[in-house]
Design a protein around this motif. Structure first.
Motif, PDB file in Angstrom:
ATOM      1  N   TYR A  28      50.805  19.136   1.398  1.00 37.43           N
ATOM      2  CA  TYR A  28      51.590  18.635   2.422  1.00 37.43           C
ATOM      3  C   TYR A  28      51.357  19.744   3.490  1.00 37.43           C
ATOM      4  CZ  TYR A  28      53.283  15.712  -1.249  1.00 37.43           C
ATOM      5  OH  TYR A  28      53.659  14.877  -1.803  1.00 37.43           O
ATOM      6  N   LEU A  29      51.096  20.937   3.258  1.00 35.37           N
ATOM      7  CA  LEU A  29      51.342  22.192   3.864  1.00 35.37           C
ATOM      8  C   LEU A  29      49.520  23.032   4.575  1.00 35.37           C
ATOM      9  CD1 LEU A  29      53.549  24.566   2.419  1.00 35.37           C
ATOM     10  CD2 LEU A  29      54.220  22.762   3.598  1.00 35.37           C
ATOM     11  N   ASP A  85      49.699  13.317 -17.008  1.00 35.63           N
ATOM     12  CA  ASP A  85      48.276  13.563 -16.550  1.00 35.63           C
ATOM     13  C   ASP A  85      48.729  13.631 -14.594  1.00 35.63           C
ATOM     14  OD1 ASP A  85      45.714  12.376 -18.165  1.00 35.63           O
ATOM     15  OD2 ASP A  85      46.712  14.364 -18.430  1.00 35.63           O
ATOM     16  N   ASN A 121      50.476  19.524 -18.496  1.00 41.68           N
ATOM     17  CA  ASN A 121      49.337  20.354 -18.050  1.00 41.68           C
ATOM     18  C   ASN A 121      48.260  20.963 -17.623  1.00 41.68           C
ATOM     19  OD1 ASN A 121      49.315  18.241 -20.177  1.00 41.68           O
ATOM     20  ND2 ASN A 121      48.865  16.787 -19.335  1.00 41.68           N
ATOM     21  N   GLN A 161      47.730  16.837  -3.022  1.00 41.25           N
ATOM     22  CA  GLN A 161      49.099  18.201  -2.731  1.00 41.25           C
ATOM     23  C   GLN A 161      48.993  18.522  -2.087  1.00 41.25           C
ATOM     24  OE1 GLN A 161      51.752  16.816  -4.974  1.00 41.25           O
ATOM     25  NE2 GLN A 161      49.969  16.105  -6.912  1.00 41.25           N
ATOM     26  N   TYR A 198      55.675  14.830  -5.888  1.00 41.52           N
ATOM     27  CA  TYR A 198      56.902  14.880  -5.697  1.00 41.52           C
ATOM     28  C   TYR A 198      58.230  14.541  -6.010  1.00 41.52           C
ATOM     29  CZ  TYR A 198      60.153  17.258  -1.904  1.00 41.52           C
ATOM     30  OH  TYR A 198      60.685  17.474  -1.216  1.00 41.52           O
ATOM     31  N   SER A 222      51.522  13.928 -10.714  1.00 38.55           N
ATOM     32  CA  SER A 222      52.783  15.066 -10.438  1.00 38.55           C
ATOM     33  C   SER A 222      52.676  13.951  -9.663  1.00 38.55           C
ATOM     34  CB  SER A 222      52.142  16.135 -10.602  1.00 38.55           C
ATOM     35  OG  SER A 222      51.895  16.856 -11.606  1.00 38.55           O
ATOM     36  N   ARG A 265      56.151  24.142  -0.546  1.00 34.40           N
ATOM     37  CA  ARG A 265      55.656  24.531  -1.562  1.00 34.40           C
ATOM     38  C   ARG A 265      55.138  23.892  -2.983  1.00 34.40           C
ATOM     39  NH1 ARG A 265      57.809  30.615  -0.505  1.00 34.40           N
ATOM     40  NH2 ARG A 265      59.365  29.296   0.044  1.00 34.40           N
ATOM     41  N   TYR A 290      57.360  21.465  -7.928  1.00 36.04           N
ATOM     42  CA  TYR A 290      57.231  21.906  -6.616  1.00 36.04           C
ATOM     43  C   TYR A 290      58.783  22.526  -6.363  1.00 36.04           C
ATOM     44  CZ  TYR A 290      54.135  17.328  -6.588  1.00 36.04           C
ATOM     45  OH  TYR A 290      53.480  16.857  -7.086  1.00 36.04           O
ATOM     46  N   ARG A 332      47.986   8.009 -11.020  1.00 36.24           N
ATOM     47  CA  ARG A 332      48.242   8.115 -10.098  1.00 36.24           C
ATOM     48  C   ARG A 332      49.166   6.848  -9.288  1.00 36.24           C
ATOM     49  NH1 ARG A 332      48.259  12.394  -5.833  1.00 36.24           N
ATOM     50  NH2 ARG A 332      50.585  12.822  -5.804  1.00 36.24           N
ATOM     51  N   PHE A 335      51.081  20.454 -10.952  1.00 37.60           N
ATOM     52  CA  PHE A 335      52.020  20.821  -9.867  1.00 37.60           C
ATOM     53  C   PHE A 335      53.373  20.723 -10.352  1.00 37.60           C
ATOM     54  CE2 PHE A 335      48.765  20.929  -6.858  1.00 37.60           C
ATOM     55  CZ  PHE A 335      47.325  20.209  -7.394  1.00 37.60           C
ATOM     56  N   TYR A 363      40.487   3.202 -19.281  1.00 42.08           N
ATOM     57  CA  TYR A 363      41.037   4.479 -18.437  1.00 42.08           C
ATOM     58  C   TYR A 363      42.484   3.775 -17.711  1.00 42.08           C
ATOM     59  CZ  TYR A 363      42.364   8.551 -16.323  1.00 42.08           C
ATOM     60  OH  TYR A 363      43.025   9.560 -15.863  1.00 42.08           O
ATOM     61  N   PRO A 384      34.926   4.171 -20.618  1.00 40.03           N
ATOM     62  CA  PRO A 384      35.600   5.520 -20.898  1.00 40.03           C
ATOM     63  C   PRO A 384      36.895   5.498 -20.968  1.00 40.03           C
ATOM     64  CG  PRO A 384      35.576   6.140 -18.599  1.00 40.03           C
ATOM     65  CD  PRO A 384      34.444   4.771 -18.733  1.00 40.03           C
ATOM     66  N   ILE A 385      37.275   5.570 -22.772  1.00 37.84           N
ATOM     67  CA  ILE A 385      39.245   4.565 -22.382  1.00 37.84           C
ATOM     68  C   ILE A 385      40.714   6.068 -22.973  1.00 37.84           C
ATOM     69  CG2 ILE A 385      38.234   2.681 -24.716  1.00 37.84           C
ATOM     70  CD1 ILE A 385      38.965   4.939 -26.551  1.00 37.84           C
ATOM     71  N   ASP A 386      39.880   7.369 -22.737  1.00 37.35           N
ATOM     72  CA  ASP A 386      40.296   8.230 -22.169  1.00 37.35           C
ATOM     73  C   ASP A 386      39.684   9.365 -21.487  1.00 37.35           C
ATOM     74  OD1 ASP A 386      40.538   9.067 -25.528  1.00 37.35           O
ATOM     75  OD2 ASP A 386      39.379  10.346 -24.193  1.00 37.35           O
ATOM     76  N   GLU A 405      43.583  10.211  -9.546  1.00 28.58           N
ATOM     77  CA  GLU A 405      43.789   9.419  -8.150  1.00 28.58           C
ATOM     78  C   GLU A 405      44.375   7.940  -8.180  1.00 28.58           C
ATOM     79  OE1 GLU A 405      41.666   9.714  -4.525  1.00 28.58           O
ATOM     80  OE2 GLU A 405      44.171   8.889  -3.558  1.00 28.58           O
TER      81      GLU A 405
END
Lengths: 383, 388
Positions: B119-120, A242, A181, B117, A246, A244, A193, A187, A316, A185, A101, B289-291, A313
Motif C-alpha cells: 500500500y506504501l 495462509d 505462518n 500488500q 487488511y 492475510s 504500514r 497490519y 486469497r 502480514f 488446491y 497438487p492438493i496442498d 493470491e
C-alpha cells in the motif's frame, strides 16, 4: 461396464489441470426505489460448490474402477428398514473427495460423468461433483476491526525502524491463540504500514514470543489485530490462515468505509456495460417520452477475470469471495476513470466509490502457480 | 569466459531400473520450450498517490519536493481507500521513473517486489521546489518488470544422432519392445534415465527412431526423447564414458552388406537406398497438487503410448507399372531392412555380420517414377504400417 461394488466411501483419483470449481449463492432479494436493494442468502446451505473435473490418461483398470464407483452410487438396493427407523436404500450415496488446491476434503455426490476411450489402455473421464452438506455457519472470518471472539490482539512494546532486513522483536498476545505462518502480514491499526512475518510462530493467549519481521516502512508500537487464530475457518478452503487481509475498516476521506475492500485487480480488459435505468411513456407505439429515473440510475454488472494468479493470491481471492457468502457487500476499485474525479463537475450520480456483491464465481487450476478466476460483481448501493 | 570441453559425446541411457549403456553418439541436443504468458492487470502501470504519508487520513497534501529526499506515499485513488501495487508486476527496480503530467517526475527509492500488500511506496525527486497536484498524482505512468505465468508443463526434447553398433536394439531405442516381458497390457511405458555430459536426467520417453542407408555408406540413426523433470549436474559422471567399451573396436551397420527384402513384389529390382522411421505419439497425465507442499504437477504421473507408426521408403531402379491402377484400397507391401556390418574376418571383436532387422508390413502410401538428365529410371516407394 462391469460394475464392481466396493466398500470404500471415497474417490481417490486426482484431477488433471484445467479442472474447475464453481460457486453460486441462492439469495432472496428485495429492490426498493432508486435502486436500493437488500439481499440475504436463502438458507445456511445456499452457498453451493460444484467441481468439473477431468481425469486424463487413465489406464483401463483405473477408468473401470472410477466408472464402477460412480455408477454404484445409484445402484438399486433391496428395501431395508434400519433400527434408526428409516429406509436405508433410498438415498443416493455421498463420498469423501479431496479436490485440488486450495480446497479441503468434503462430501460430494456425482451427478453426471462421461467416459472416453481414446486409445488402447488410455481413457479420459470427466465428472461433475456437487458438494453436499456444506454450511455458511462454517465460515468464521473476522470482518472489520478486532473481534474479541475470533481475532487475536498483538501488542508491540517497541516500534520497529524502517528496514528491508529481518528484525527480531517481542510481541504479546492477549486474545485467542494466534498462529502466524511465514509470509503472513501484521497490519498497523493507525495507518497502512505492514510487517511481514519471516518465520512461523504460535502465540498462546496471554503469552509473549520473539518473532522475526520485515518492516520496510517501520512499524509503530501499540496494538494490532490479527485474523490468524485457530478459530478462523473456511467452508471450502484449506488452511485459511495462509491468507492475510487488511483487518480494519478501509480509510476514506478522513473517515472509514463500513465494508471490506476487494483489493485485487482484474485482468486488463474489462467490459463495463452501461444500461442506465430510465422511464419511458408509451402513449402510442410510435410516440414515446423518455424521462430520467431518479437517483442511482446506472448501476453496473461486471464480469471479471483474474488470470495468471499465483497459488497464494488465488487462495486469497477465493477466501475473500467465500467469506462474503455471495450476498455481503464489499468495496471495489473500479478502473481509473470510473473511480470518481476531483473535478467539481463530475457526475453526482456515480459515486467515487463502488460497492458490489458477488453471487457467483468459478476457479480453474490452469497449471502450477497459475490460476484463473472469473466472477460476477453486481453493483449495489452502500446503504 | 570458458567453454566446457568434452571429448566425443558422453551419452548414457538406461531403461529405469535396469542397467544401461554408453551410446556411440555423433551429437546430442537437449532443448526446452517454456510456455509463459504475462497476465496484465487493470491499471498495473498507473501509479495513483492518495496521500503523502503512511495512510493515516487520506487527506492529500503535496510536499514541496526537495531533491534527493525520500517521501513515503500511500497508493490509491484520491481520498482512498488505498490500493496495493498490482501483482502482475515482478519487480519495480529502484530508480524507476514515474512520469506525471506537466513534465513532472518522481523515482522509486527502493526495489519493490509486489506481493499484494504494498500500500506504501517510497519516492524521491531529482529537482526541488515543485509540487504535485492531487489530479496529477492520479496519473503517474511507470514501466515495471512484469510477471510471467507458466501455462503448460515444461517439456524438453533430447535429440541424439548415433551409430547402431550392436546386434540387439537396446531397450531405450526400441519403441515396440517390452522392458518387462510379463507386463500386461504388453505396452512399454517405462521411463528412460541417463546423462549427457555432466547432466543427468531421470524422466525421458522415446518418441521416434529414424535411420537411413545407402550403398558404400555407414548408417547413422537419430532418436528423439521427451524429457521431463529436473536435470542435475554431477561433474564426475561423464568420466565413466571415457573408460567404457566404446573405446574398443565398434561394429557399425553398413550399406555394403545390408539388404532389403520384399522389394521385388513392388517391381523394384535393385534398391539403392532406404530410410526407416518409427514414431509414437504419447499422452501425458499430470495431476493437480492438493496442498501447498505437494510437488505433484512438475512431472507426468503417466506417459502412455497412443499410436505407433512405421514408415519405410525405398529408392531403386524401377517400379511396378500398376502405379495408379490398384483399386480403392491400394496395395500392401511387406518390407524388411536387414542391417549388417562389413563382417571382416581378421578382426576378433564386434565383427558380427548380421546386426538387426527392421520390418514394415503395411500399405503403400506413395510412389514415384522419374527420369532425369542422366538417363536412368528411378523409382521410389513409401510404405506405412500402423503398428499400434
Amino acid at each position: 461396464m462391469n460394475i464392481s461394488r466396493t466398500s470404500t466411501n471415497s474417490f481417490n483419483l486426482r484431477p488433471s489441470f484445467g479442472s474447475e470449481a464453481s460457486f453460486s449463492s441462492i439469495n432472496d432479494e428485495v429492490t426498493f426505489g432508486d435502486n436500493h436493494s437488500q439481499r440475504m442468502t436463502k438458507g445456511i446451505n445456499a452457498l453451493t460448490m460444484s467441481l468439473n473435473l477431468s481425469f486424463q490418461g487413465l489406464t483401463n483398470d483405473e477408468s473401470n474402477d472410477a466408472i464402477s464407483f460412480l455408477q454404484s452410487q445409484f445402484d438399486y438396493e433391496a428395501q431395508n428398514y434400519s433400527n434408526e427407523g428409516r429406509f436405508t436404500n433410498k438415498r443416493v450415496g455421498v463420498f469423501d473427495y479431496q479436490p485440488f488446491y486450495p480446497y479441503k476434503q468434503h462430501k460430494f455426490m456425482c451427478s453426471d460423468f462421461t467416459h472416453n476411450k481414446t486409445s488402447f489402455n488410455n481413457n479420459n473421464v470427466s465428472a461433475r461433483f456437487l458438494c453436499v452438506g456444506s454450511s455458511i455457519l462454517d465460515s468464521v472470518e473476522a470482518s472489520l476491526g478486532h473481534n474479541e471472539t475470533i481475532s487475536s490482539k498483538l501488542t508491540f512494546p517497541t516500534s520497529l525502524p524502517s528496514s528491508n532486513s529481518n528484525q527480531s522483536t517481542i510481541i504479546s498476545n492477549s486474545d485467542n491463540f494466534c498462529s502466524l505462518n511465514d509470509n503472513n502480514f501484521i497490519y498497523n491499526s493507525i495507518d497502512y504500514r505492514v510487517a511481514k512475518v519471516q518465520s512461523s510462530v504460535s502465540i498462546q493467549e496471554d503469552q509473549q514470543i520473539s518473532i522475526n519481521l520485515k518492516a520496510p516502512f517501520g512499524f509503530p508500537d501499540g496494538v494490532s489485530t490479527s485474523q490468524h487464530t485457530n478459530l478462523r475457518h473456511s467452508i471450502y478452503i484449506d488452511d485459511p490462515n495462509d491468507c492475510s487481509f487488511y483487518p480494519y475498516a478501509p480509510k476514506h476521506k478522513g473517515s472509514t468505509i463500513p465494508y471490506r475492500c476487494f483489493d485485487f485487480r482484474p485482468n486488463q480488459s474489462i467490459s463495463i456495460q452501461n444500461s442506465p435505468k430510465f422511464r419511458d411513456a408509451n402513449l402510442t407505439d410510435f410516440y414515446k417520452k423518455f424521462n430520467k429515473y431518479g437517483f442511482n440510475p446506472n448501476l453496473t454488472n461486471l464480469q471479471l477475470s483474474f488470470n495468471g494468479r499465483s497459488d497464494l493470491e488465488a487462495k486469497r481471492i477465493l477466501l475473500f469471495l467465500e467469506s462474503h457468502l455471495g450476498y455481503k457487500k464489499f468495496c471495489f476499485h473500479a478502473q481509473s476513470g470510473y473511480g470518481g474525479h476531483v473535478q467539481p463537475n463530475s457526475s453526482p450520480s456515480k459515486s467515487k466509490l463502488s460497492y458490489f456483491y458477488c453471487p457467483q464465481w468459478s476457479h480453474s487450476f490452469t497449471y502450477l502457480n497459475n490460476h484463473s478466476i472469473s466472477a460476477t460483481f453486481i453493483e449495489c448501493l452502500p446503504n | 569466459m570458458k567453454f566446457l570441453p568434452y571429448e566425443d559425446v558422453p551419452l548414457y541411457l538406461a531403461v529405469d531400473g535396469q542397467d544401461g549403456e554408453h551410446i556411440f553418439a555423433e551429437s546430442v541436443t537437449l532443448s526446452i520450450d517454456n510456455n509463459l504468458n504475462t497476465n496484465r492487470q487493470v491499471d498495473d502501470n498507473l501509479l495513483q498517490i492518495c496521500e503523502f504519508g503512511s495512510g493515516i487520513n487520506m487527506q492529500y497534501v503535496s510536499p514541496t519536493f526537495v531533491s534527493g529526499v525520500d517521501y513515503t506515499a500511500t497508493l490509491g485513488p484520491t481520498d482512498g481507500p488505498p490500493r496495493p501495487i498490482a501483482t502482475s508486476i515482478h519487480k519495480i527496480p529502484a530508480n524507476t521513473k514515474v512520469t506525471f503530467p506537466n513534465g513532472k517526475h518522481l523515482y522509486f527509492s527502493n526495489d519493490v517486489y509486489p506481493d499484494g500488500q504494498d500500500y506504501l511506496a517510497s519516492f524521491y525527486a531529482l529537482s526541488g521546489n515543485w509540487q504535485l497536484s492531487a489530479q496529477e498524482a492520479q496519473q503517474g505512468y511507470f514501466e515495471p518488470l512484469f510477471n510471467y505465468a507458466q501455462t503448460q508443463p515444461v517439456q524438453g526434447t533430447l535429440s541424439v544422432n548415433f551409430y547402431l553398433n550392436t546386434g540387439n536394439l537396446q531397450g531405450f531405442f526400441n519403441i515396440t519392445g517390452l522392458s518387462d516381458l510379463t507386463a500386461y497390457p504388453p505396452i512399454d511405458e517405462e521411463k528412460i534415465t541417463g546423462y549427457f555430459g555432466d547432466f543427468t536426467f531421470s524422466d525421458a520417453y522415446l518418441n521416434s527412431l529414424n535411420f537411413s542407408l545407402s550403398p558404400n555408406s555407414i548408417s547413422q540413426a537419430s532418436a528423439s526423447f521427451m524429457v521431463f523433470g529436473k536435470l542435475s549436474k554431477d561433474e564426475n559422471i561423464s568420466q565413466n564414458y571415457y573408460s567404457s567399451d566404446l573405446y574398443q573396436q565398434q561394429s557399425i551397420a553398413h550399406g555394403e552388406a545390408s539388404k532389403i527384402v520384399g522389394h521385388t513384389d513392388l517391381g523394384m529390382n535393385h534398391p539403392i537406398s532406404f530410410s526407416y522411421s518409427i514414431q509414437t505419439s504419447r499422452s501425458l497425465r499430470y495431476v493437480c497438487p492438493i496442498d501447498k507442499n505437494d510437488s505433484a504437477g512438475l512431472t507426468p504421473v503417466r506417459v502412455s503410448k497412443d499410436s505407433t507408426i512405421i514408415d519405410m521408403s525405398i529408392d531403386g531402379d524401377n517400379l511396378s507399372p500398376d502405379i495408379i491402377s490398384e483399386g480403392p484400397n491400394g496395395s500392401r507391401a511387406n518390407l524388411k531392412a536387414i542391417l549388417s556390418d562389413l563382417n571382416y574376418d581378421n578382426f576378433e571383436d564386434n565383427s558380427n555380420g548380421f546386426m538387426h532387422e527392421f520390418s514394415c508390413n503395411g500399405a503403400v502410401v506413395s510412389k514415384s517414377l522419374s527420369v532425369n538428365s542422366q538417363g536412368y529410371l528411378n523409382g521410389s516407394i513409401s510404405v506405412r504400417q500402423q503398428y499400434m
